[in-house]
Design a protein around this motif. Structure first.
Motif, mmCIF file in Angstrom:
data_model
loop_
_atom_site.group_PDB
_atom_site.id
_atom_site.type_symbol
_atom_site.label_atom_id
_atom_site.label_comp_id
_atom_site.label_asym_id
_atom_site.label_seq_id
_atom_site.Cartn_x
_atom_site.Cartn_y
_atom_site.Cartn_z
ATOM 1 N N VAL A 198 31.384 -13.834 13.231
ATOM 2 C CA VAL A 198 29.922 -13.949 13.161
ATOM 3 C C VAL A 198 29.292 -13.092 14.253
ATOM 4 C CG1 VAL A 198 27.951 -15.481 13.438
ATOM 5 C CG2 VAL A 198 29.935 -16.254 12.141
ATOM 6 N N ILE B 144 23.616 -17.336 18.276
ATOM 7 C CA ILE B 144 24.647 -17.850 17.373
ATOM 8 C C ILE B 144 24.556 -19.374 17.304
ATOM 9 C CG2 ILE B 144 27.120 -17.859 16.853
ATOM 10 C CD1 ILE B 144 26.110 -15.037 17.099
ATOM 11 N N GLY B 168 23.133 -15.503 13.714
ATOM 12 C CA GLY B 168 24.447 -15.707 13.109
ATOM 13 C C GLY B 168 24.792 -17.177 13.085
ATOM 14 N N LEU B 170 27.750 -20.217 11.892
ATOM 15 C CA LEU B 170 29.015 -20.690 11.339
ATOM 16 C C LEU B 170 28.734 -22.045 10.721
ATOM 17 C CD1 LEU B 170 32.011 -20.019 11.062
ATOM 18 C CD2 LEU B 170 32.416 -21.251 13.191
ATOM 19 N N ASN B 187 28.781 -17.387 8.063
ATOM 20 C CA ASN B 187 30.188 -17.575 7.700
ATOM 21 C C ASN B 187 30.399 -19.038 7.380
ATOM 22 O OD1 ASN B 187 31.061 -14.993 7.999
ATOM 23 N ND2 ASN B 187 32.639 -15.478 9.503
#
Lengths: 211, 211
Positions: A198, B144, B168, B170, B187
């Motif tokens: 990421v 993130i 980003g 996850l 992701n």
DNA sequence: TGGATATTGTGAAATGAGGAACATTATGAT
DNA sequence: ATCATAATGTTCCTCATTTCACAATATCCA
């Protein structure tokens, strides 16, 4: 036999989307609904189904109930799957408590740890000494194992699983496990690596935009 | 810009293998060492490096120290990466305690939860109310985020992250999140799905062998 | 009942990733 | 100093996967 991992993963995603549609009261579904739900093209959905011999009705789409049933059969979800976990650290114990497996027909039969302080035979999911893995797995016909040990213990955990007749492994240790590919299936989940990925794409996009 | 995810993941794996070699005292490495370490062909290693402009010495291989440095730069690991986690259930709290991130230069700046009972501002990694996500992320330049909420909360968690300037994500929630692809990288890690995939291949191999 | 239309299923084309091969060049031995 | 050799870097090729496109057909409506 279909060996395309991405394709099989898409089947699982279709199934999840179908359960949602089902719970919303839908009866039929078209390839473009499913495509949109998981983020692929409609032709991909039809091609995937075609590969596994799943067919719908021209103009009528697919019946959700029967589609779910077919996918579950293909994915081996028509029977309860029992798994064992080796390692009761952070990840191991999170997996133990995780509700997501149960509702997918996956049951955690037991955990194993090398540390005697962790043993708890009375718990709902018992924590047993690692030495007992082999007998337990054989006695309970366990075919699937999860490796949630520290790096250094992962390879020996795998070897114990191999000798216990386990045929499939989900590995959380961030290193490459060595095993004969004909004897055992290994999937790796590496959380650091996913995050790193990421981070890479965020930076890369940033640079692209700057340029 | 390289958009091949597998290729970037291999870079991370090379890096991990290189750290192990480094700690064993090695100074140089050849493409076939790395290939063997992560389970690909030597030509793949050289191709990957070539794509990112990494070069070694003919007959001399690659210098491990400088290779690690280059990979870290490419992967955005030349600076500490701060991340936030939304959701402090099983997965969220396992990630909080997980040691793997720290040693990869990833630091968890804070967690967020909607449940007031979970709030703990004094903890080493503070747990804050979800409303504070936006301000916190902006103030600390967080780019993130990790989504570890129940399914139903995941989309709104994503939208909060978007508005907080996070680039980003996850995502551990087993559904497809909707967001403009130009604005944010997502992701997905889906544990049920990974296990399901192992189960499929174990069954499929079994049937193949029986036939 | 018949015709218009929406949707599937599949064969063919395009894309893209991975592997093989080889020309190039740095190293080390004689 | 020269030569043999070992390893890289890159080009080309192959193969798998995705996408396109369209013929076949089930459904709906008039």
């Amino acid at each position: 036999m279909i060996t395309n991992k991405n394709c099989v993963i898409r089947l699982s995603r279709y199934k999840n989307a179908l359960y949602r549609l089902q719970s919303l009261g839908f009866v039929r579904v078209f390839s473009d609904n499913l495509a949109d739900a998981i983020g692929v093209l409609p032709s991909q959905v039809r091609k995937d189904f075609s590969l596994f011999g799943i067919t719908g009705n021209k103009r009528g789409g697919y019946n959700i109930d029967s589609l779910i049933e077919k996918l579950n059969t293909i994915l081996g979800k028509d029977q309860l799957q029992k798994v064992v976990i080796v390692g009761t650290g952070n990840i191991g114990s999170a997996l133990m408590k995780y509700k997501g497996f149960e509702k997918e027909g996956i049951s955690i039969a037991a955990c194993f740890d090398i540390d005697p302080a962790k043993i708890n035979r009375q718990a709902k999911i018992p924590v047993l000494p690692l030495e007992e893995l082999k007998d337990f797995a054989r006695a309970n016909q366990i075919k699937i194992g999860v490796i949630a040990t520290p790096d250094v213990a992962a390879q020996s955990a795998l070897e114990m699983m191999l000798s216990a007749g386990i045929k499939g492994v989900l590995n959380f240790a961030p290193l490459r496990l060595r095993a004969p590919a004909e004897e055992i299936v290994i999937n790796n989940v590496n959380l650091e690596l996913e995050l790193e990925n990421v981070i890479y794409f965020v930076n890369a996009l940033d640079k692209t935009r700057a340029a």
